[in-house]
Write an enzyme that holds these catalytic residues in place. Structure first.
Site, PDB file in Angstrom:
ATOM      1  N   TRP A  33       0.840  -1.216   0.000  1.00 60.90           N
ATOM      2  CA  TRP A  33       0.000   0.000   0.000  1.00 60.90           C
ATOM      3  C   TRP A  33       0.870   1.259   0.000  1.00 60.90           C
ATOM      4  O   TRP A  33       2.010   1.247   0.468  1.00 60.90           O
ATOM      5  CB  TRP A  33      -0.937  -0.003   1.209  1.00 60.90           C
ATOM      6  CG  TRP A  33      -0.238   0.093   2.540  1.00 60.90           C
ATOM      7  CD1 TRP A  33       0.292  -0.950   3.256  1.00 60.90           C
ATOM      8  CD2 TRP A  33       0.039   1.290   3.295  1.00 60.90           C
ATOM      9  NE1 TRP A  33       0.878  -0.474   4.403  1.00 60.90           N
ATOM     10  CE2 TRP A  33       0.736   0.893   4.466  1.00 60.90           C
ATOM     11  CE3 TRP A  33      -0.226   2.642   3.103  1.00 60.90           C
ATOM     12  CZ2 TRP A  33       1.155   1.811   5.435  1.00 60.90           C
ATOM     13  CZ3 TRP A  33       0.197   3.549   4.067  1.00 60.90           C
ATOM     14  CH2 TRP A  33       0.883   3.130   5.218  1.00 60.90           C
ATOM     15  N   GLU A  76       7.810   8.608  13.636  1.00 59.96           N
ATOM     16  CA  GLU A  76       8.004   7.966  12.329  1.00 59.96           C
ATOM     17  C   GLU A  76       8.866   8.839  11.418  1.00 59.96           C
ATOM     18  O   GLU A  76       9.691   8.336  10.663  1.00 59.96           O
ATOM     19  CB  GLU A  76       6.654   7.692  11.651  1.00 59.96           C
ATOM     20  CG  GLU A  76       5.773   6.651  12.343  1.00 59.96           C
ATOM     21  CD  GLU A  76       6.238   5.210  12.121  1.00 59.96           C
ATOM     22  OE1 GLU A  76       7.207   4.993  11.371  1.00 59.96           O
ATOM     23  OE2 GLU A  76       5.632   4.314  12.727  1.00 59.96           O
ATOM     24  N   GLU A 111       9.287   1.845   6.003  1.00 67.02           N
ATOM     25  CA  GLU A 111       8.981   2.737   7.132  1.00 67.02           C
ATOM     26  C   GLU A 111       8.688   4.171   6.665  1.00 67.02           C
ATOM     27  O   GLU A 111       7.878   4.873   7.267  1.00 67.02           O
ATOM     28  CB  GLU A 111      10.157   2.759   8.121  1.00 67.02           C
ATOM     29  CG  GLU A 111      10.292   1.504   8.950  1.00 67.02           C
ATOM     30  CD  GLU A 111       9.244   1.411  10.051  1.00 67.02           C
ATOM     31  OE1 GLU A 111       8.595   2.422  10.352  1.00 67.02           O
ATOM     32  OE2 GLU A 111       9.068   0.310  10.597  1.00 67.02           O
ATOM     33  N   HIS A 114       5.206   5.489   6.483  1.00 71.11           N
ATOM     34  CA  HIS A 114       4.415   5.734   7.696  1.00 71.11           C
ATOM     35  C   HIS A 114       4.362   7.217   8.046  1.00 71.11           C
ATOM     36  O   HIS A 114       3.291   7.770   8.290  1.00 71.11           O
ATOM     37  CB  HIS A 114       4.973   4.933   8.879  1.00 71.11           C
ATOM     38  CG  HIS A 114       4.989   3.460   8.656  1.00 71.11           C
ATOM     39  ND1 HIS A 114       5.640   2.569   9.469  1.00 71.11           N
ATOM     40  CD2 HIS A 114       4.409   2.708   7.673  1.00 71.11           C
ATOM     41  CE1 HIS A 114       5.468   1.341   9.016  1.00 71.11           C
ATOM     42  NE2 HIS A 114       4.740   1.402   7.917  1.00 71.11           N
ATOM     43  N   GLU A 164       9.626  -2.633  17.455  1.00 69.82           N
ATOM     44  CA  GLU A 164       8.679  -2.869  16.356  1.00 69.82           C
ATOM     45  C   GLU A 164       7.389  -3.489  16.902  1.00 69.82           C
ATOM     46  O   GLU A 164       6.289  -3.197  16.418  1.00 69.82           O
ATOM     47  CB  GLU A 164       9.276  -3.789  15.287  1.00 69.82           C
ATOM     48  CG  GLU A 164      10.476  -3.211  14.541  1.00 69.82           C
ATOM     49  CD  GLU A 164      10.102  -2.248  13.428  1.00 69.82           C
ATOM     50  OE1 GLU A 164       8.930  -1.834  13.309  1.00 69.82           O
ATOM     51  OE2 GLU A 164      11.009  -1.897  12.651  1.00 69.82           O
ATOM     52  N   THR A 167       5.480  -0.606  18.505  1.00 67.58           N
ATOM     53  CA  THR A 167       4.829   0.289  17.545  1.00 67.58           C
ATOM     54  C   THR A 167       3.639  -0.417  16.875  1.00 67.58           C
ATOM     55  O   THR A 167       2.631   0.215  16.585  1.00 67.58           O
ATOM     56  CB  THR A 167       5.787   0.822  16.449  1.00 67.58           C
ATOM     57  OG1 THR A 167       6.554  -0.251  15.957  1.00 67.58           O
ATOM     58  CG2 THR A 167       6.692   1.898  16.971  1.00 67.58           C
ATOM     59  N   ASP A 196       2.446  -3.405   8.904  1.00 66.95           N
ATOM     60  CA  ASP A 196       3.859  -3.333   8.498  1.00 66.95           C
ATOM     61  C   ASP A 196       4.757  -3.575   9.709  1.00 66.95           C
ATOM     62  O   ASP A 196       5.741  -4.330   9.640  1.00 66.95           O
ATOM     63  CB  ASP A 196       4.217  -1.935   7.951  1.00 66.95           C
ATOM     64  CG  ASP A 196       3.626  -1.664   6.567  1.00 66.95           C
ATOM     65  OD1 ASP A 196       2.966  -2.560   6.004  1.00 66.95           O
ATOM     66  OD2 ASP A 196       3.844  -0.545   6.052  1.00 66.95           O
ATOM     67  N   GLU A 197       4.434  -2.912  10.824  1.00 63.07           N
ATOM     68  CA  GLU A 197       5.279  -3.025  12.018  1.00 63.07           C
ATOM     69  C   GLU A 197       5.338  -4.486  12.492  1.00 63.07           C
ATOM     70  O   GLU A 197       6.370  -4.953  12.964  1.00 63.07           O
ATOM     71  CB  GLU A 197       4.764  -2.145  13.166  1.00 63.07           C
ATOM     72  CG  GLU A 197       4.489  -0.681  12.836  1.00 63.07           C
ATOM     73  CD  GLU A 197       5.729   0.154  12.525  1.00 63.07           C
ATOM     74  OE1 GLU A 197       6.814  -0.421  12.313  1.00 63.07           O
ATOM     75  OE2 GLU A 197       5.597   1.393  12.480  1.00 63.07           O
ATOM     76  N   HIS A 200       7.840  -6.346  10.465  1.00 68.89           N
ATOM     77  CA  HIS A 200       9.204  -5.959  10.848  1.00 68.89           C
ATOM     78  C   HIS A 200       9.607  -6.620  12.169  1.00 68.89           C
ATOM     79  O   HIS A 200      10.731  -7.091  12.329  1.00 68.89           O
ATOM     80  CB  HIS A 200       9.312  -4.438  10.978  1.00 68.89           C
ATOM     81  CG  HIS A 200       9.010  -3.706   9.701  1.00 68.89           C
ATOM     82  ND1 HIS A 200       8.756  -2.363   9.643  1.00 68.89           N
ATOM     83  CD2 HIS A 200       8.916  -4.150   8.413  1.00 68.89           C
ATOM     84  CE1 HIS A 200       8.525  -2.002   8.394  1.00 68.89           C
ATOM     85  NE2 HIS A 200       8.604  -3.076   7.627  1.00 68.89           N
TER      86      HIS A 200
HETATM   87 FE   LIG Z   1       6.863   2.738  11.362  1.00 68.03          FE
HETATM   88 FE   LIG Z   2       8.727   0.162  12.676  1.00 62.62          FE
END
Ligand SMILES: [Fe+2]
Ligand SMILES: [Fe+2]
Length: 325
Positions: A33, A76, A111, A114, A164, A167, A196-197, A200
């Protein structure tokens, strides 16, 4: 088991896992995305209508939630600090085509979306004094951070595994609260970021798991050391214009604690999950120092929970210069 492995040898050994992580935990650029998928874009003929809708929902967000969103956005956006730090780790090949360099670049690229997405949302929301927020972002990047990992890959991976995960949790909670307060766009945006976090976090946790297999004592000592120092958030130097380094950070974390976006109990829960995930209780062949570190880490969540129970929810009302009303 060989206990005299150097960090360099261990990191060489896990290079192939870092290579795999690139495919296993990151999403190809043309499939992932982008902020423009979720936010109003000025080239669209419905732009002004969509902005109006965004502003109407943003009006309903509570003061603390907007404060947390701004703090998260600034965190971020201080990504250059984190990339420089990751790129500067020692005991790992710095070859630009090597697995570590490729990982750092691709992680940074994920990242980077974000901060861009959150910033655009806040810019359009009408709730924020953008100039004041931008000043805080510039300060935070200029001030950097001091998170106690030095250039050690082991401490670095403990930190990133923890952070991570933290977050992921905090963006997920912001999404929930935004949804409850009627802002579905913000809820979706933070949900995407949280996902996403999570990927990670999985990658960094996998790196630690691999290291524990071949160098458990040193990894445990690094883990113990990071927990004794406490995992500080990357924005711990956060400040507003006219304030000294770190002076705004406590107000940001108070708002997060008050809302229940990220609390002292969450900190302990994350630690406990890491201890369980890495199966510390099943590690064998440890030396005395490794055993002691393991015992300390296994007992730590309960100890911290007892402290957390006694902590009061901060009630101090603070007016951030970032927020209009
Ligand atoms: Fe992030
Ligand atoms: Fe992150």
């Amino acid at each position: 088991m060989n206990f005299s492995l150097s960090r360099l040898e261990v990191m060489k050994h896990i290079e192939k896992y870092i290579q795999d992580a690139y495919n296993d935990f990151l999403t190809p650029v043309d499939k992932i995305w982008q902020p423009a998928d979720l936010l109003p874009v000025a080239s669209s003929e419905n732009f002004f209508e969509e902005v109006k809708q965004l502003q109407d929902s943003a009006k309903e967000l509570s003061y603390d939630l907007v404060a947390v969103l701004i703090g998260d956005t600034i965190t971020e956006e201080a990504l250059p600090t984190y990339e420089t730090w990751l790129a500067g780790i020692e005991h790992v090949s710095q070859d630009r085509n090597g697995p570590w360099s490729k990982w750092v670049r691709a992680w940074t690229a994920e990242e980077n979306r974000h901060g861009a997405a959150l910033n655009t949302y806040l810019y359009l929301s009408g709730r924020v004094d953008m100039r004041k927020m931008e000043i805080s972002t510039q300060y935070l990047i200029a001030d950097g951070f001091d998170i106690g990992t030095d250039k050690d890959p082991y401490r670095n991976f403990i930190y990133t595994s923890f952070q991570e995960t933290a977050t992921n949790l905090s963006h997920r909670r912001v999404a929930q609260f935004a949804k409850q307060q009627g802002d579905t766009l913000m809820a979706k945006l933070c949900g995407h970021i949280a996902a996403d976090e999570a990927r990670h976090a999985k990658a960094y946790k996998a790196f630690v798991a691999r290291i524990l297999e071949i160098d458990p004592n040193e990894m445990l000592l690094a883990f113990e050391d990071m927990m004794r120092k406490k995992i500080v958030m990357p924005a711990h130097f956060l400040r507003e214009m006219g304030l000294k380094i770190g002076q705004t950070f406590g107000h940001f974390t108070d708002a997060a604690q008050r809302l229940g976006v990220y609390t002292a109990t969450d900190y302990t829960d994350i630690l406990k999950d890491l201890v369980d995930e890495w199966k510390l209780d099943q590690l064998t062949g440890l030396n005395d120092a490794g055993e002691k570190a393991r015992d300390y880490l296994i007992a730590l969540p309960d100890r911290l929970n007892r402290v957390a129970e006694r902590m009061k929810t901060p009630t101090l009302e603070y007016k951030f210069s970032w927020i209009h009303a």
